[in-house]
Design a protein around this motif. Structure first.
Motif, PDB file in Angstrom:
ATOM      1  N   ASN A 227      42.815  41.140  31.276  1.00  0.00           N
ATOM      2  CA  ASN A 227      42.006  40.243  30.828  1.00  0.00           C
ATOM      3  C   ASN A 227      42.492  39.106  30.439  1.00  0.00           C
ATOM      4  OD1 ASN A 227      42.543  40.351  28.157  1.00  0.00           O
ATOM      5  ND2 ASN A 227      41.548  42.302  28.185  1.00  0.00           N
ATOM      6  N   GLU A 228      41.364  37.951  30.133  1.00  0.00           N
ATOM      7  CA  GLU A 228      42.047  36.426  30.056  1.00  0.00           C
ATOM      8  C   GLU A 228      42.878  36.251  29.082  1.00  0.00           C
ATOM      9  OE1 GLU A 228      38.669  33.775  30.602  1.00  0.00           O
ATOM     10  OE2 GLU A 228      39.095  33.639  32.626  1.00  0.00           O
TER      11      GLU A 228
ATOM     12  N   THR B  21      40.626  33.921  35.092  1.00  0.00           N
ATOM     13  CA  THR B  21      40.203  34.414  36.106  1.00  0.00           C
ATOM     14  C   THR B  21      40.584  34.134  37.534  1.00  0.00           C
ATOM     15  OG1 THR B  21      38.397  35.145  34.878  1.00  0.00           O
ATOM     16  CG2 THR B  21      38.140  35.592  37.216  1.00  0.00           C
ATOM     17  N   GLY B  22      41.508  34.694  38.519  1.00  0.00           N
ATOM     18  CA  GLY B  22      41.721  34.380  39.680  1.00  0.00           C
ATOM     19  C   GLY B  22      43.169  34.052  39.665  1.00  0.00           C
ATOM     20  N   GLU B  23      43.692  33.679  38.384  1.00  0.00           N
ATOM     21  CA  GLU B  23      45.329  33.473  38.220  1.00  0.00           C
ATOM     22  C   GLU B  23      46.449  34.616  38.030  1.00  0.00           C
ATOM     23  OE1 GLU B  23      45.833  29.734  36.302  1.00  0.00           O
ATOM     24  OE2 GLU B  23      44.108  28.941  37.142  1.00  0.00           O
ATOM     25  N   ALA B  24      47.485  34.249  38.022  1.00  0.00           N
ATOM     26  CA  ALA B  24      48.397  35.225  37.598  1.00  0.00           C
ATOM     27  C   ALA B  24      49.474  34.910  36.696  1.00  0.00           C
ATOM     28  CB  ALA B  24      48.864  36.127  38.763  1.00  0.00           C
TER      29      ALA B  24
ATOM     30  N   VAL C 243      43.809  38.607  36.623  1.00  0.00           N
ATOM     31  CA  VAL C 243      42.540  38.882  36.036  1.00  0.00           C
ATOM     32  C   VAL C 243      41.473  38.704  36.963  1.00  0.00           C
ATOM     33  CG1 VAL C 243      40.797  38.129  34.427  1.00  0.00           C
ATOM     34  CG2 VAL C 243      43.048  37.809  33.897  1.00  0.00           C
ATOM     35  N   GLY C 244      40.784  39.840  37.500  1.00  0.00           N
ATOM     36  CA  GLY C 244      39.753  39.761  38.639  1.00  0.00           C
ATOM     37  C   GLY C 244      38.645  39.597  38.070  1.00  0.00           C
ATOM     38  N   PRO C 245      37.471  39.199  38.872  1.00  0.00           N
ATOM     39  CA  PRO C 245      36.066  38.810  38.410  1.00  0.00           C
ATOM     40  C   PRO C 245      35.277  40.057  37.792  1.00  0.00           C
ATOM     41  CG  PRO C 245      36.178  39.033  40.727  1.00  0.00           C
ATOM     42  CD  PRO C 245      37.641  39.274  40.275  1.00  0.00           C
TER      43      PRO C 245
ATOM     44  N   ASP D  66      30.746  36.791  36.512  1.00  0.00           N
ATOM     45  CA  ASP D  66      31.380  35.584  37.470  1.00  0.00           C
ATOM     46  C   ASP D  66      30.884  35.086  38.693  1.00  0.00           C
ATOM     47  OD1 ASP D  66      33.215  35.399  35.138  1.00  0.00           O
ATOM     48  OD2 ASP D  66      34.362  37.035  35.842  1.00  0.00           O
ATOM     49  N   PRO D  67      30.689  33.964  38.796  1.00  0.00           N
ATOM     50  CA  PRO D  67      30.097  33.187  40.242  1.00  0.00           C
ATOM     51  C   PRO D  67      31.033  33.548  41.181  1.00  0.00           C
ATOM     52  CG  PRO D  67      30.446  31.600  38.724  1.00  0.00           C
ATOM     53  CD  PRO D  67      30.780  32.766  37.930  1.00  0.00           C
TER      54      PRO D  67
END
Ligand code: ADP
Length: 174
Positions: free
Chosen positions: A24-25, A62-65, A82-84, A89-90
């Motif tokens: 998670n974030e 979210t979307g980064e690593a 972190v996935g949506p 999440d839009p």
């Protein structure tokens, strides 16, 4: 020959260059695969995560690593992504593809070849499994990621079957 392998099992058993965590974030641990990875890695992983720069508590948007040492796991690194959260999440499809791409790019930048990858967003984050499989397999087969040997660790028979069907469909299209 297949560049992608599928295993039904526990990702903490993997012996690879990098184990991928569906985090998670905040990146300080959680449930599901994140909890399993932290338990198996021991406190060194949490210490490594704390060192990652945070903005308002967010270490990995979210979307980064982000990459850290792997503690007691049989891997050089853990790559946290972190996935949506599906339905919250839009643009979840874009964010899920971003999570895989960010992970694989970070792996390549750090000279990782073998990766153990979970079904990102497919647990608590609620992503529909067939749609997630299409994105996971599709991104994994992109030319840019050809140097990588990707093994998906799928936690139960149902999700393993869905990934297998998607992989066979993708190979049929190739
Ligand atoms: P997210 O919050 O991204 O949805 P979860 O950890 O809840 O992440 O779930 C992601 C996937 O990982 C789910 O399919 C879940 O069943 C699976 N999973 C949970 N524990 C493990 C494990 N030890 N090894 C591999 N996969 C796991």
């Amino acid at each position: 020959m297949r560049r992608i392998a599928l295993i039904q099992g526990d990702i903490t058993d993997a012996s690879v260059d990098a184990i991928v965590n569906a985090a998670n974030e905040g990146m300080l641990g959680g449930g599901g695969v994140d909890g399993a990875i932290h338990r198996a890695a021991g406190p060194a992983l949490l210490a490594a995560c704390r060192e990652v720069a945070a903005v308002n508590g967010v270490r990995c948007p979210t979307g980064e690593a982000r990459i850290t040492a792997a503690g007691a796991l049989d891997a050089r690194y853990v790559i946290h992504t972190v996935g949506p959260r599906y339905g919250i999440d839009p643009a979840p499809a874009q964010l899920l593809a971003d999570a895989y791409r960010s992970t694989y790019r970070l792996a390549l930048e750090n000279d990782c070849v073998s990766l153990a990858v979970p079904a990102i967003s497919c647990g608590v984050y609620g992503y529909p499994l067939e749609e997630a499989a299409t994105i996971a397999v599709g991104v994994s087969l992109e030319d840019e990621f050809q140097p990588l040997a990707i093994t998906f660790y799928l936690f139960n028979a149902a999700i393993h079957r869905i990934w297998e069907a998607e992989l066979q469909a993708a190979e049929g299209r190739a």
